[in-house]
Design an enzyme around this catalytic site. Sequence first.
Site, short mmCIF file in Angstrom:
data_model
loop_
_atom_site.label_atom_id
_atom_site.label_comp_id
_atom_site.label_asym_id
_atom_site.label_seq_id
_atom_site.Cartn_x
_atom_site.Cartn_y
_atom_site.Cartn_z
N ARG A 79 0.86 -1.19 0.00
CA ARG A 79 0.00 0.00 0.00
C ARG A 79 0.89 1.23 0.00
NH1 ARG A 79 -5.54 -0.72 1.06
NH2 ARG A 79 -6.09 -2.82 1.82
N HIS A 114 -12.18 -2.21 -2.46
CA HIS A 114 -13.22 -1.23 -2.77
C HIS A 114 -13.61 -1.31 -4.25
CE1 HIS A 114 -12.35 0.43 1.15
NE2 HIS A 114 -13.17 1.46 0.96
N ARG A 161 -9.38 6.05 -4.03
CA ARG A 161 -8.46 5.15 -3.33
C ARG A 161 -7.01 5.55 -3.57
NH1 ARG A 161 -10.31 3.31 0.67
NH2 ARG A 161 -9.14 1.37 0.68
N HIS A 167 -4.24 2.74 -2.23
CA HIS A 167 -3.91 1.80 -3.31
C HIS A 167 -3.08 2.46 -4.39
CE1 HIS A 167 -6.28 -1.64 -2.03
NE2 HIS A 167 -7.32 -0.85 -1.80
#
EC number: 3.1.3.9
Length: 339
Positions: A79, A114, A161, A167
Amino acid sequence: MEEIYTQGVWMAEALQQRTRSQEKFWLLVTHIGDPKAAFLLLFPFTYFISKRAGVAVVWVAAVSEWLNLVSKWILFGERPFWWIGESRLFVNRQPNVHQFPSTCETGPGSPSGHAMVSAAVWWVVVSSLGSFLYSRTHSVVLSAAPYLLYVLMLVAVGVSRIFILAHFPHQVVAGSITGFILGVVLSHRVPEGRPLLFFFSFSICLLLGALTLHAGLQHLGINLSWSIALAKKWCSRAEWIRLDTAPFSSLTRDCGALLGLGLAQYWKPGGWSLPWAPRALSLAISSMGLYHVNRLPLPVRPQGLFYGLFFVKFVIVPQLVMVLVPGLVYLFTHKKKKD
């Protein structure tokens, strides 16, 4: 992969700098794209319009999130919010980026949950809506509108995101494509009218399958807690680390929701038949009920107790939407008509 990760970080920096004034919008979009929003927001709204579509939303959300969890354990995706510090590639020039309360998720990053769950569950909604519009209007243009909104929604979730450093771009793309495929496949296999034993067995299989994979990887010497340690190390604020973003929270949510779906169909096969006005009332009451269920504080220690109560919380969700609230509304309106 270092080059892909590096370019992703610079993209996130540019995105934050150029759209910082839209920060509240991106945070709202990432909240809407959260997998739990499929159960707590999209499910009741869809169910009181189309029972089959509502059941499909729970089914697709649970299966796609479970597959996302398994994929993350296997793919070991980084991440951005922790990779920036761990990589040691930005000593000379630190990227000018900021974290947010939704940034510090503790699971691995690839593919984006997501994006994957949103692509899967929203396909159920837009395909149903598109088919309905075409059957009523026979207009290709009008029936294509939901699909355009679908693409725009996925782009917005993906950008949000990246914006919050949760991400990298390639993880969002992978999640969106995988979710779309799952949405198409699973929406044709909705378990309507299945016995309770099917849901109980399926829920147990998902739980045991994930635990078996987890134990197998641990036996091979793979530490699946690596992402949790990195999240705690590099998150800007300790309070942003939440147990409900941990991988096992996703697992218990999915298993609980599927068992709850089976129980709801067992208690009231076919659901309650309500006119539009009582349906709207049921939707409003269900939404308020789920809001308070979601806000129920759970003890984080011991973790086993937390996961057990988290499981129960999502077993309750389909009961509330499909049985309890519409049943009470039916009884109230039925008595009123008799009087």
